[in-house]
Every structure is written in C-alpha cells, then in structure tokens.
Design a protein around this motif. Structure first.
Motif, PDB file in Angstrom:
ATOM      1  N   PHE A 142      84.062 -18.639 -14.851  1.00 59.38           N
ATOM      2  CA  PHE A 142      84.315 -18.144 -16.048  1.00 59.38           C
ATOM      3  C   PHE A 142      82.912 -18.391 -16.476  1.00 59.38           C
ATOM      4  O   PHE A 142      82.687 -19.234 -16.920  1.00 59.38           O
ATOM      5  CB  PHE A 142      85.802 -18.048 -17.194  1.00 59.38           C
ATOM      6  CG  PHE A 142      86.345 -17.747 -16.848  1.00 59.38           C
ATOM      7  CD1 PHE A 142      86.933 -16.932 -16.256  1.00 59.38           C
ATOM      8  CD2 PHE A 142      87.696 -19.544 -16.798  1.00 59.38           C
ATOM      9  CE1 PHE A 142      89.077 -16.925 -15.554  1.00 59.38           C
ATOM     10  CE2 PHE A 142      89.092 -19.379 -16.112  1.00 59.38           C
ATOM     11  CZ  PHE A 142      89.181 -18.096 -15.779  1.00 59.38           C
ATOM     12  N   ALA A 179      86.194 -23.120 -14.203  1.00 61.17           N
ATOM     13  CA  ALA A 179      87.210 -23.187 -14.500  1.00 61.17           C
ATOM     14  C   ALA A 179      88.808 -24.254 -13.376  1.00 61.17           C
ATOM     15  O   ALA A 179      90.122 -24.982 -13.739  1.00 61.17           O
ATOM     16  CB  ALA A 179      88.948 -22.776 -14.958  1.00 61.17           C
ATOM     17  N   GLY A 225      92.983 -28.564 -21.077  1.00 62.80           N
ATOM     18  CA  GLY A 225      91.204 -27.876 -20.254  1.00 62.80           C
ATOM     19  C   GLY A 225      90.930 -28.004 -18.818  1.00 62.80           C
ATOM     20  O   GLY A 225      90.256 -28.044 -18.454  1.00 62.80           O
ATOM     21  N   ALA A 226      91.948 -28.928 -17.991  1.00 63.67           N
ATOM     22  CA  ALA A 226      92.347 -29.135 -17.349  1.00 63.67           C
ATOM     23  C   ALA A 226      91.685 -28.129 -15.860  1.00 63.67           C
ATOM     24  O   ALA A 226      91.579 -28.180 -14.731  1.00 63.67           O
ATOM     25  CB  ALA A 226      93.077 -30.364 -16.781  1.00 63.67           C
ATOM     26  N   GLY A 227      93.178 -26.771 -16.366  1.00 64.60           N
ATOM     27  CA  GLY A 227      92.582 -25.682 -15.180  1.00 64.60           C
ATOM     28  C   GLY A 227      94.291 -25.080 -15.230  1.00 64.60           C
ATOM     29  O   GLY A 227      94.959 -24.559 -14.034  1.00 64.60           O
ATOM     30  N   LYS A 228      95.236 -25.919 -15.726  1.00 63.80           N
ATOM     31  CA  LYS A 228      96.555 -25.633 -15.037  1.00 63.80           C
ATOM     32  C   LYS A 228      97.093 -24.511 -14.878  1.00 63.80           C
ATOM     33  O   LYS A 228      98.003 -24.041 -14.206  1.00 63.80           O
ATOM     34  CB  LYS A 228      97.400 -27.030 -15.859  1.00 63.80           C
ATOM     35  CG  LYS A 228      96.869 -28.221 -15.936  1.00 63.80           C
ATOM     36  CD  LYS A 228      98.048 -29.396 -16.750  1.00 63.80           C
ATOM     37  CE  LYS A 228      98.085 -28.844 -17.786  1.00 63.80           C
ATOM     38  NZ  LYS A 228      96.992 -29.683 -18.686  1.00 63.80           N
ATOM     39  N   THR A 229      96.690 -23.940 -16.435  1.00 63.49           N
ATOM     40  CA  THR A 229      97.809 -22.291 -16.496  1.00 63.49           C
ATOM     41  C   THR A 229      96.404 -21.752 -15.859  1.00 63.49           C
ATOM     42  O   THR A 229      97.796 -20.337 -15.414  1.00 63.49           O
ATOM     43  CB  THR A 229      97.316 -22.165 -18.140  1.00 63.49           C
ATOM     44  OG1 THR A 229      98.333 -22.927 -18.848  1.00 63.49           O
ATOM     45  CG2 THR A 229      97.716 -21.101 -18.879  1.00 63.49           C
ATOM     46  N   THR A 230      95.282 -22.174 -15.760  1.00 60.30           N
ATOM     47  CA  THR A 230      94.703 -20.958 -14.964  1.00 60.30           C
ATOM     48  C   THR A 230      95.082 -20.782 -13.544  1.00 60.30           C
ATOM     49  O   THR A 230      94.776 -19.558 -13.279  1.00 60.30           O
ATOM     50  CB  THR A 230      92.997 -21.661 -15.243  1.00 60.30           C
ATOM     51  OG1 THR A 230      92.414 -21.361 -16.635  1.00 60.30           O
ATOM     52  CG2 THR A 230      92.351 -20.506 -14.425  1.00 60.30           C
TER      53      THR A 230
END
Ligand SMILES: Nc1ncnc2c1ncn2[C@@H]1O[C@H](COP(=O)(O)OP(=O)(O)O)[C@@H](O)[C@H]1O
Ligand SMILES: [Mg+2]
Length: 251
Positions: free
Chosen positions: A21, A26, A47-52
């Motif tokens: 991004f 991410a 903010g680790a990127g899990k949802t991404t």
C-alpha cells in the motif's frame, strides 16, 4: 501408466504473497499451507496483516505479487464473486444479517441459486431449501429460533446466523475474522463446538485474539508479525516460542 511421487495436495497454498500500500508491505513474501479438514488460526499483534491476508484470499484486495492456489485454481486471477463460486466463504467482523427478516428468511436468501436441476418444480426446490435451512439452523444452535426476527437475537446468536448464511452455500474454505469477539464464555464454547463440527466437510481459517479459544480449536497456529510469519506450529509450540512471547503473548 507410471504414477510418480505426488507432492502433498493442500486445500490452500499461499506462496510468496505480497501486497504494498503506497510502498508499505502489509503482507510481505508470505507463504503458508492449509490442509483439508483443518482449523488454522492466524494470530499476531494489531497491524500484523491478518485481516489483509483474508482480504487477499477472498479477492477484496489484489495482491502485488505471489500466488494463492485453492485446489487447482489461482485465486489472485479471479474476481470476488468467482472466488465465492469456487468455494471460499468469508465472514467479516461486523455482522451483515438482515435485522428485519427472520432467522429462516436470512438463511433462505443465502441459499445458492441455480443449484437444483433446471425445470425442477418449485415445490421440490422449496422442500430442498427448507430441509437445508433446518439442517444449518440445527448446526448453528438456532433450530428453535427460525421464526424469530433476527434483530431479537443475542450478539453471539447473530454471529452464528452469519456463519450459517455462509454454511448454507457449503464452502470448502470458511474464513472468520475474530468470530468470538464480544461473546459470552458459553457462546465461545459453543462456537468451538460448531467449528469442530463443520470441518468434517471443509477447512476453516480463523483470525482470533482470544488465546483460550485458539487453544480449544487450532490444529495449527500461524503467528504473523509485520506481514511475515514469526512462528508456525501447534499452539503448544507457538506459545512457548520466545519470539512469539516477545512480540505478542508477553504483552
Ligand atoms: N487498504 C489499505 N490501505 C493502506 N493500508 C492498509 C490497508 N489495509 C491495511 N492497511 C495497513 O496494513 C497493515 C495491516 O493491517 P491489517 O491487515 O488490518 O492488520 P491486522 O488485521 O493484523 O490488525 C496496517 O498497518 C494497516 O494500516
Ligand atoms: Mg484485523
């Protein structure tokens, strides 16, 4: 014909997956593999990127590079609706049930169209759908709430209804983002029971913060940190990993 040594078949193979991004990665060169009938839990700090990762798998976000193989299909080349058709269901954090409809109606409208043979009589289709709605309602502990308006359900029951709305489409992979957030202890226990029941026919990929729940359900845990894997293995292994304790569990 000679059959050579076959590499292991995974339901889901994520390889070298990266998304930037505006130059910020991410998800950064991420690879992980999910088996058939597995419950995989992804944990890690905010903010680790899990949802991404879930956004990338369901096609909501397009990968910058890397691949996502689901059975023999490359999901990074497919549109969101094609990914759903391929058998990937995804539940978002905020429930998207219809408050003014009953539990039955919420499940009924989620039943996939065009499943029955062309020309099938309406009443036959209606009976098929009704049977399936009742079967799913039983699975999600709402068999005796079918006629109830969805807005009258508890928070936990609404979460189950939404899982049911995905289950009725019979996905091979079900992805859930923090399914037990805000649930009571007894609802969490029943949710663990629900997930253990539904993996007989599919795999589940869950993001979760509640370590007791993770311990109850995870076959394997993937710990994400700054878009990369920090640790991966059994809950027992991961929770004793000094790196995991330092960046996540120790806080
Ligand atoms: N669409 C986006 N545009 C820009 N940055 C994003 C976008 N989606 C997520 N991010 C950033 O990517 C990082 C990972 O976010 P996220 O996947 O939501 O983390 P987690 O779910 O592990 O808390 C965060 O720094 C977040 O701000
Ligand atoms: Mg998240």
């Amino acid at each position: 014909m000679l059959v050579g040594h076959q590499p292991k078949e995974f339901l889901l193979a994520v390889e070298a997956l990266t998304v930037s991004f505006d130059g910020f990665k991410a998800v950064n060169d991420l690879s992980f593999y999910v088996d058939e009938n597995e419950i995989r839990v992804i944990i890690g700090p905010n903010g680790a990127g899990k949802t991404t990762v879930l956004d990338l798998i369901c096609g909501k976000t397009k990968a910058t590079s890397g691949s996502i193989q689901f059975r023999s299909q490359e999901l990074t080349r497919m549109k969101e609706n094609q990914i759903v058709q391929a058998g990937v269901g995804r539940k978002f954090q905020t429930p998207s049930i219809y408050d003014d409809l009953t539990v039955f109606e919420n499940l009924e409208i989620s039943y996939p169209r065009g499943r029955t043979v062309f020309g099938a009589l309406t009443f036959q289709r209606d009976a098929t759908v009704r049977d399936r709605v009742e079967e799913v309602a039983e699975m999600i502990f709402l068999k005796d709430r079918l006629g109830m308006s969805a807005e009258l359900l508890s928070h936990g029951q609404k979460q189950w209804l939404e899982i049911g709305m995905l289950l009725i489409q019979d996905p091979d992979l079900l992805m859930l983002d923090e399914p037990v957030a805000g649930m009571s202890v007894s609802e969490r226990i029943k949710t663990a029971e629900l997930l253990n029941r539904i993996i007989k026919d599919r795999s589940v990929l869950v993001i979760e913060h509640d370590m007791k729940f993770v311990e109850d359900i995870a076959h394997k845990v993937t710990v994400l940190h700054q878009g990369k894997i920090l640790s991966e293995g059994s809950m027992e292994m991961v929770k004793n990993d000094p790196k995991v304790i330092e960046v996540y569990l120790g806080h």
